[in-house]
Design a protein around this motif. Sequence first.
Motif, PDB file in Angstrom:
ATOM      1  N   GLU A 113     -20.076  28.658 -19.275  1.00  0.00           N
ATOM      2  CA  GLU A 113     -20.038  29.895 -20.044  1.00  0.00           C
ATOM      3  C   GLU A 113     -18.593  30.151 -20.442  1.00  0.00           C
ATOM      4  O   GLU A 113     -17.681  30.061 -19.613  1.00  0.00           O
ATOM      5  N   PHE A 114     -18.400  30.448 -21.703  1.00  0.00           N
ATOM      6  CA  PHE A 114     -17.040  30.672 -22.213  1.00  0.00           C
ATOM      7  C   PHE A 114     -16.996  31.960 -23.012  1.00  0.00           C
ATOM      8  O   PHE A 114     -17.848  32.210 -23.871  1.00  0.00           O
ATOM      9  N   THR A 115     -15.985  32.782 -22.739  1.00  0.00           N
ATOM     10  CA  THR A 115     -15.726  34.000 -23.500  1.00  0.00           C
ATOM     11  C   THR A 115     -14.262  33.992 -23.924  1.00  0.00           C
ATOM     12  O   THR A 115     -13.371  33.739 -23.090  1.00  0.00           O
ATOM     13  N   GLY A 116     -14.001  34.233 -25.193  1.00  0.00           N
ATOM     14  CA  GLY A 116     -12.628  34.221 -25.693  1.00  0.00           C
ATOM     15  C   GLY A 116     -12.507  35.048 -26.956  1.00  0.00           C
ATOM     16  O   GLY A 116     -13.477  35.649 -27.415  1.00  0.00           O
ATOM     17  N   GLU A 117     -11.332  35.033 -27.525  1.00  0.00           N
ATOM     18  CA  GLU A 117     -11.083  35.798 -28.738  1.00  0.00           C
ATOM     19  C   GLU A 117     -11.343  34.929 -29.971  1.00  0.00           C
ATOM     20  O   GLU A 117     -12.117  33.982 -29.917  1.00  0.00           O
ATOM     21  N   ALA A 118     -10.685  35.248 -31.079  1.00  0.00           N
ATOM     22  CA  ALA A 118     -10.908  34.508 -32.327  1.00  0.00           C
ATOM     23  C   ALA A 118     -10.504  33.043 -32.154  1.00  0.00           C
ATOM     24  O   ALA A 118      -9.509  32.728 -31.487  1.00  0.00           O
ATOM     25  N   MET A 119     -11.277  32.156 -32.772  1.00  0.00           N
ATOM     26  CA  MET A 119     -11.046  30.722 -32.627  1.00  0.00           C
ATOM     27  C   MET A 119     -10.346  30.154 -33.853  1.00  0.00           C
ATOM     28  O   MET A 119     -10.509  30.649 -34.983  1.00  0.00           O
ATOM     29  N   ASN A 120      -9.592  29.085 -33.623  1.00  0.00           N
ATOM     30  CA  ASN A 120      -9.001  28.334 -34.722  1.00  0.00           C
ATOM     31  C   ASN A 120     -10.047  27.365 -35.252  1.00  0.00           C
ATOM     32  O   ASN A 120     -10.561  26.535 -34.493  1.00  0.00           O
ATOM     33  N   PRO A 121     -10.419  27.440 -36.533  1.00  0.00           N
ATOM     34  CA  PRO A 121     -11.515  26.595 -37.041  1.00  0.00           C
ATOM     35  C   PRO A 121     -11.240  25.101 -36.932  1.00  0.00           C
ATOM     36  O   PRO A 121     -12.151  24.326 -36.642  1.00  0.00           O
ATOM     37  N   VAL A 122     -10.002  24.683 -37.156  1.00  0.00           N
ATOM     38  CA  VAL A 122      -9.687  23.253 -37.093  1.00  0.00           C
ATOM     39  C   VAL A 122      -9.838  22.734 -35.671  1.00  0.00           C
ATOM     40  O   VAL A 122     -10.468  21.695 -35.423  1.00  0.00           O
TER      41      VAL A 122
ATOM     42  N   PRO B  66     -37.145  23.667 -22.251  1.00  0.00           N
ATOM     43  CA  PRO B  66     -37.093  24.227 -23.601  1.00  0.00           C
ATOM     44  C   PRO B  66     -35.714  24.736 -23.996  1.00  0.00           C
ATOM     45  O   PRO B  66     -35.369  24.767 -25.179  1.00  0.00           O
ATOM     46  N   ALA B  67     -34.892  25.146 -23.010  1.00  0.00           N
ATOM     47  CA  ALA B  67     -33.562  25.670 -23.314  1.00  0.00           C
ATOM     48  C   ALA B  67     -32.666  24.634 -23.975  1.00  0.00           C
ATOM     49  O   ALA B  67     -31.668  24.991 -24.583  1.00  0.00           O
ATOM     50  N   LEU B  68     -33.024  23.351 -23.868  1.00  0.00           N
ATOM     51  CA  LEU B  68     -32.239  22.322 -24.543  1.00  0.00           C
ATOM     52  C   LEU B  68     -32.543  22.272 -26.031  1.00  0.00           C
ATOM     53  O   LEU B  68     -31.779  21.675 -26.799  1.00  0.00           O
ATOM     54  N   LEU B  69     -33.647  22.868 -26.451  1.00  0.00           N
ATOM     55  CA  LEU B  69     -34.056  22.780 -27.856  1.00  0.00           C
ATOM     56  C   LEU B  69     -34.023  24.127 -28.560  1.00  0.00           C
ATOM     57  O   LEU B  69     -33.727  24.189 -29.753  1.00  0.00           O
ATOM     58  N   PHE B  70     -34.364  25.197 -27.852  1.00  0.00           N
ATOM     59  CA  PHE B  70     -34.397  26.505 -28.503  1.00  0.00           C
ATOM     60  C   PHE B  70     -34.213  27.584 -27.451  1.00  0.00           C
ATOM     61  O   PHE B  70     -34.185  27.315 -26.247  1.00  0.00           O
TER      62      PHE B  70
ATOM     63  N   LEU C 236     -22.864  26.431 -22.845  1.00  0.00           N
ATOM     64  CA  LEU C 236     -23.003  24.992 -23.058  1.00  0.00           C
ATOM     65  C   LEU C 236     -23.835  24.431 -21.913  1.00  0.00           C
ATOM     66  O   LEU C 236     -23.594  24.754 -20.734  1.00  0.00           O
ATOM     67  N   ILE C 237     -24.825  23.581 -22.217  1.00  0.00           N
ATOM     68  CA  ILE C 237     -25.758  23.057 -21.221  1.00  0.00           C
ATOM     69  C   ILE C 237     -25.764  21.529 -21.298  1.00  0.00           C
ATOM     70  O   ILE C 237     -25.796  20.957 -22.387  1.00  0.00           O
ATOM     71  N   GLY C 238     -25.753  20.895 -20.147  1.00  0.00           N
ATOM     72  CA  GLY C 238     -25.807  19.434 -20.120  1.00  0.00           C
ATOM     73  C   GLY C 238     -25.838  18.918 -18.704  1.00  0.00           C
ATOM     74  O   GLY C 238     -26.085  19.668 -17.749  1.00  0.00           O
ATOM     75  N   THR C 239     -25.591  17.636 -18.532  1.00  0.00           N
ATOM     76  CA  THR C 239     -25.543  17.032 -17.203  1.00  0.00           C
ATOM     77  C   THR C 239     -24.222  16.287 -17.047  1.00  0.00           C
ATOM     78  O   THR C 239     -23.699  15.719 -18.002  1.00  0.00           O
ATOM     79  N   GLY C 240     -23.702  16.312 -15.818  1.00  0.00           N
ATOM     80  CA  GLY C 240     -22.463  15.606 -15.536  1.00  0.00           C
ATOM     81  C   GLY C 240     -21.258  16.178 -16.259  1.00  0.00           C
ATOM     82  O   GLY C 240     -20.307  15.446 -16.554  1.00  0.00           O
ATOM     83  N   LEU C 241     -21.260  17.475 -16.534  1.00  0.00           N
ATOM     84  CA  LEU C 241     -20.173  18.083 -17.302  1.00  0.00           C
ATOM     85  C   LEU C 241     -18.989  18.426 -16.398  1.00  0.00           C
ATOM     86  O   LEU C 241     -19.168  18.885 -15.265  1.00  0.00           O
ATOM     87  N   ASP C 242     -17.790  18.221 -16.912  1.00  0.00           N
ATOM     88  CA  ASP C 242     -16.568  18.671 -16.251  1.00  0.00           C
ATOM     89  C   ASP C 242     -16.316  20.095 -16.725  1.00  0.00           C
ATOM     90  O   ASP C 242     -15.708  20.320 -17.777  1.00  0.00           O
ATOM     91  N   VAL C 243     -16.811  21.053 -15.945  1.00  0.00           N
ATOM     92  CA  VAL C 243     -16.808  22.454 -16.363  1.00  0.00           C
ATOM     93  C   VAL C 243     -15.392  22.951 -16.639  1.00  0.00           C
ATOM     94  O   VAL C 243     -15.127  23.587 -17.663  1.00  0.00           O
ATOM     95  N   ASP C 244     -14.470  22.655 -15.737  1.00  0.00           N
ATOM     96  CA  ASP C 244     -13.096  23.141 -15.908  1.00  0.00           C
ATOM     97  C   ASP C 244     -12.438  22.549 -17.151  1.00  0.00           C
ATOM     98  O   ASP C 244     -11.729  23.249 -17.888  1.00  0.00           O
TER      99      ASP C 244
ATOM    100  N   TYR D 280     -25.794  18.609 -24.055  1.00  0.00           N
ATOM    101  CA  TYR D 280     -27.008  18.593 -24.869  1.00  0.00           C
ATOM    102  C   TYR D 280     -27.154  19.806 -25.773  1.00  0.00           C
ATOM    103  O   TYR D 280     -27.778  19.712 -26.831  1.00  0.00           O
ATOM    104  N   ARG D 281     -26.600  20.927 -25.383  1.00  0.00           N
ATOM    105  CA  ARG D 281     -26.882  22.156 -26.124  1.00  0.00           C
ATOM    106  C   ARG D 281     -25.686  23.089 -26.078  1.00  0.00           C
ATOM    107  O   ARG D 281     -25.054  23.254 -25.039  1.00  0.00           O
ATOM    108  N   ILE D 282     -25.373  23.701 -27.210  1.00  0.00           N
ATOM    109  CA  ILE D 282     -24.401  24.792 -27.278  1.00  0.00           C
ATOM    110  C   ILE D 282     -25.048  25.920 -28.062  1.00  0.00           C
ATOM    111  O   ILE D 282     -25.649  25.682 -29.115  1.00  0.00           O
ATOM    112  N   LYS D 283     -24.950  27.122 -27.570  1.00  0.00           N
ATOM    113  CA  LYS D 283     -25.450  28.271 -28.319  1.00  0.00           C
ATOM    114  C   LYS D 283     -24.536  29.448 -28.066  1.00  0.00           C
ATOM    115  O   LYS D 283     -23.791  29.500 -27.066  1.00  0.00           O
ATOM    116  N   GLY D 284     -24.544  30.388 -28.989  1.00  0.00           N
ATOM    117  CA  GLY D 284     -23.746  31.593 -28.831  1.00  0.00           C
ATOM    118  C   GLY D 284     -23.127  32.034 -30.138  1.00  0.00           C
ATOM    119  O   GLY D 284     -23.659  31.736 -31.225  1.00  0.00           O
TER     120      GLY D 284
END
Length: 316
Positions: free
Chosen positions: A212-221, A178-182, A278-286, A235-239
């Motif tokens: 898992e990523f934590t950072g400051e203000a993002m550049n929209p572009v 379910p975490a992939l959908l909601f 961010l959730i998925g399979t085969g991801l290059d985390v670094d 498959y999924r990004i939330k936050g």
Amino acid sequence: MKRIPVIVVAGFLGSGKTTLLNHLLSGSRGTRVGVVVNDFGAIGIDAMSVAGQVDSTVSLSNGCLCCAVDVTELDEMLAKLDSLVDVIVIEASGLAEPQAMARMVLASENPRLTYGGLVLLVDAAEFPDDLAKHLRVADLVVLNKVDRVDDPTALAAEIDRLKPGVPVVLSTFGRVDPALLFDPRPREQIGQLSFEDLLEEEHDHVHYDSVEFTGEAMNPVRLMAFLDTRPKGLYRIKGFVRFDVPGHRQRFGLHTVGAFLRFERSAWQGPRRTELVLIGTGLDVDAIRAELAACVEPDPSSVDPQSMLEVLRYTA
């Protein structure tokens, strides 16, 4: 006002939609799920098998609700559910066109609802010849019954050929986490962003990678460039995303299901920073963390406010 995501689950007859719904209900882990089965007949066979009960509205022991409606009653049923649940999942009849169901949700004037994407189930054992037209509106493809074929990766490659870049999840018996959908926990606790909160360690699904990523203000572009070219298998990004662009110093919730993307204005709670899972399979985390770090804007006041227009395009 909290907005309730409405996710459409579509697929050909026998692809496993009802099995998937039962799996989502049993694995909701505290989230109140409203399931709407869209039946065209006088007696809904699918509705009978969802949680093993039939009624216009069935209350389940885990706080979820199950409804069986005709397509003409869909908007009315959504209005009844929006104050009772955290997420609504619509099972489109195998006879329904996915495009029509997506348009129906998008056309809703209910301010409490927001479209949450379209998940298309594909039967690996009965791979359809006319799949291309259904893929046009798919945000996430679940290739189901992969245990019944010799080479499911070849079928996943064919799906990618028909719609390049669409995320494909391999499954058996509709077992999609379910975490992939909601968010599989009560809305009051959505701010907890550890992966363990999103995905229980003991489950019978495939192994999912997390970033898992934590950072400051993002550049929209730069952030939109990342989201437009997100890696295969993500498959999924939330936050939450922090922007400090002049005129747009604000916090936005970010939600993706496959290719579907939505931002939502959000009040500040806790530290004023960007926090994403961010959730998925085969991801290059670094590599993903490095790409996100490159999206951080060291001098937000210098950013052109017009650059926020692309973000606002996806604002619910």
